[in-house]
Design a protein around this motif. Structure first.
Motif, PDB file in Angstrom:
ATOM      1  N   LYS A 191     -10.583 -24.059   2.492  1.00  0.00           N
ATOM      2  CA  LYS A 191     -10.094 -25.364   2.031  1.00  0.00           C
ATOM      3  C   LYS A 191     -10.568 -26.484   2.949  1.00  0.00           C
ATOM      4  O   LYS A 191     -11.004 -27.539   2.478  1.00  0.00           O
ATOM      5  CB  LYS A 191      -8.560 -25.381   1.959  1.00  0.00           C
ATOM      6  N   GLY A 192     -10.489 -26.257   4.252  1.00  0.00           N
ATOM      7  CA  GLY A 192     -10.933 -27.274   5.201  1.00  0.00           C
ATOM      8  C   GLY A 192     -12.409 -27.594   5.028  1.00  0.00           C
ATOM      9  O   GLY A 192     -12.805 -28.763   5.013  1.00  0.00           O
ATOM     10  N   ARG A 193     -13.224 -26.565   4.871  1.00  0.00           N
ATOM     11  CA  ARG A 193     -14.664 -26.771   4.687  1.00  0.00           C
ATOM     12  C   ARG A 193     -14.964 -27.457   3.355  1.00  0.00           C
ATOM     13  O   ARG A 193     -15.867 -28.295   3.266  1.00  0.00           O
ATOM     14  CB  ARG A 193     -15.410 -25.439   4.752  1.00  0.00           C
ATOM     15  N   LEU A 194     -14.222 -27.097   2.316  1.00  0.00           N
ATOM     16  CA  LEU A 194     -14.424 -27.728   1.010  1.00  0.00           C
ATOM     17  C   LEU A 194     -14.078 -29.215   1.073  1.00  0.00           C
ATOM     18  O   LEU A 194     -14.772 -30.046   0.490  1.00  0.00           O
ATOM     19  CB  LEU A 194     -13.598 -27.034  -0.070  1.00  0.00           C
ATOM     20  N   LYS A 195     -13.005 -29.552   1.769  1.00  0.00           N
ATOM     21  CA  LYS A 195     -12.630 -30.959   1.901  1.00  0.00           C
ATOM     22  C   LYS A 195     -13.668 -31.733   2.704  1.00  0.00           C
ATOM     23  O   LYS A 195     -13.918 -32.903   2.424  1.00  0.00           O
ATOM     24  CB  LYS A 195     -11.238 -31.089   2.516  1.00  0.00           C
TER      25      LYS A 195
END
Length: 72
Positions: free
Chosen positions: A17-21
Motif C-alpha cells: 500500500k505504501g509503495r502504491l501510494k
C-alpha cells in the motif's frame, strides 16, 4: 491470534500500500483496502483514477509486488 504467516502477509500488504501510494498519489487507503488481493479490480481502479494504461499499471504493480514479496 494471528499466525506468523498471516502477520507476514499483512506486513507485505502494508508495504505494498505504501509503495502504491508513492507510485499513484491519487490512491487512498480505502481504495486499496477495497481491492486487496484482487489485482484486476485494483488495476481498473488505478486506471480510472489516473488515466494510465492498464499494461503500464500491471507492470508497475508486478514490479512493486516483487520488491515487497506480495502475491496477488
Amino acid at each position: 491470534m494471528t499466525t506468523p504467516k498471516e502477520q507476514s502477509a499483512e506486513g507485505s500488504w502494508k508495504q505494498m500500500k505504501g509503495r502504491l501510494k508513492e507510485a499513484w498519489g491519487a490512491l487512498s487507503d480505502d481504495d486499496m483496502d477495497r481491492f486487496e488481493g484482487r489485482r484486476d479490480q485494483l488495476v481498473g481502479m488505478i486506471e480510472e483514477k489516473t488515466g494510465k494504461s492498464r499494461e503500464g499499471i500491471r507492470k508497475k504493480l508486478d514490479d512493486i509486488a516483487k520488491k515487497v514479496k506480495y502475491k496477488f
